[in-house]
Design a protein around this motif. Structure first.
Motif, mmCIF file in Angstrom:
data_model
loop_
_atom_site.group_PDB
_atom_site.id
_atom_site.type_symbol
_atom_site.label_atom_id
_atom_site.label_comp_id
_atom_site.label_asym_id
_atom_site.label_seq_id
_atom_site.Cartn_x
_atom_site.Cartn_y
_atom_site.Cartn_z
ATOM 1 N N GLU A 1 -4.847 3.163 1.789
ATOM 2 C CA GLU A 1 -5.327 3.323 0.408
ATOM 3 C C GLU A 1 -4.456 4.302 -0.374
ATOM 4 O OE1 GLU A 1 -7.800 1.693 -0.929
ATOM 5 O OE2 GLU A 1 -9.173 1.118 0.674
ATOM 6 N N GLU B 1 -8.720 -7.620 6.917
ATOM 7 C CA GLU B 1 -8.055 -6.541 6.201
ATOM 8 C C GLU B 1 -8.843 -5.260 6.422
ATOM 9 O OE1 GLU B 1 -7.113 -7.584 2.129
ATOM 10 O OE2 GLU B 1 -6.767 -9.661 2.697
ATOM 11 N N ARG C 1 -9.052 -1.414 5.518
ATOM 12 C CA ARG C 1 -8.540 -0.448 4.551
ATOM 13 C C ARG C 1 -8.888 0.952 4.996
ATOM 14 N NH1 ARG C 1 -8.028 -3.443 -0.960
ATOM 15 N NH2 ARG C 1 -7.250 -1.392 -1.467
ATOM 16 N N LEU D 1 -2.746 -11.055 0.931
ATOM 17 C CA LEU D 1 -3.769 -10.036 1.150
ATOM 18 C C LEU D 1 -4.789 -10.202 0.038
ATOM 19 C CD1 LEU D 1 -1.387 -7.071 1.979
ATOM 20 C CD2 LEU D 1 -2.744 -8.408 3.576
ATOM 21 N N GLU D 2 -5.929 -10.763 0.404
ATOM 22 C CA GLU D 2 -6.945 -11.115 -0.600
ATOM 23 C C GLU D 2 -7.404 -9.894 -1.388
ATOM 24 O OE1 GLU D 2 -7.857 -14.359 -0.875
ATOM 25 O OE2 GLU D 2 -6.876 -15.067 0.956
ATOM 26 N N SER D 3 -7.637 -8.787 -0.688
ATOM 27 C CA SER D 3 -8.217 -7.616 -1.351
ATOM 28 C C SER D 3 -7.259 -6.990 -2.359
ATOM 29 C CB SER D 3 -8.666 -6.574 -0.325
ATOM 30 O OG SER D 3 -7.562 -6.064 0.389
ATOM 31 N N LEU D 4 -5.963 -7.234 -2.191
ATOM 32 C CA LEU D 4 -4.969 -6.672 -3.109
ATOM 33 C C LEU D 4 -4.426 -7.733 -4.067
ATOM 34 C CD1 LEU D 4 -2.804 -4.630 -0.570
ATOM 35 C CD2 LEU D 4 -4.629 -3.768 -2.026
ATOM 36 N N ASN D 5 -4.767 -8.999 -3.814
ATOM 37 C CA ASN D 5 -4.169 -10.127 -4.530
ATOM 38 C C ASN D 5 -2.651 -9.978 -4.542
ATOM 39 O OD1 ASN D 5 -3.945 -12.506 -5.844
ATOM 40 N ND2 ASN D 5 -4.549 -11.733 -7.841
#
Length: 131
Positions: free
Chosen positions: A88, A122, A124, A60-64
């Motif tokens: 979130e 993704e 959110r 998940l790129e946005s959360l690394n």
């Protein structure tokens, strides 16, 4: 071709992700596996790279962070587009696939003569329990 034969480290990393309630960072995985002999982030990253390559894990790129794939793996399949909803508030991640979205995106991409390697969506927001 069935499931790839996993090394001990890959199996341990896969297990940590499969038994987790939510996405894990490489460092969280390292902490969970210290008792199993993991000492360096590189050990985790090497295992994750292979698991990503096998399609058993998603990043998940946005959360690394990383999650185990929830799709059945009886047969080799091309994931096409993998989509996730990410809450979130509680951090719950749900994986889903939608053929209509996949077809629409592949049409748009083909129109640009672009060859995709990987597509991850993704989304959110807030899950039903948290709203």
């Amino acid at each position: 071709m069935g499931m790839p034969q996993l090394t001990k480290n890959q199996s341990l990393v896969m297990g940590a992700l499969a038994h987790s309630d939510g996405p894990l960072s490489a460092y969280t995985i390292l902490d969970k596996l210290r008792d199993q002999g993991f000492r360096a982030p590189l050990q985790v990253y090497r295992a994750l790279d292979k698991l990503l390559e096998y399609g058993l894990v998603h990043r998940l790129e946005s959360l690394n962070a990383f999650v185990a794939c929830t799709c059945p793996h009886e047969h080799e399949h091309d994931h096409g587009v993998t989509a996730f909803t990410i809450c979130e508030d509680c951090g719950q991640v749900t994986e889903f696939h939608d053929e209509a979205i996949e077809q629409r995106l592949s049409t748009l991409v083909r129109a640009q003569d672009f060859k995709t390697e990987k597509t991850t969506i993704e989304i959110r927001g807030h899950c039903k329990s948290c709203v």
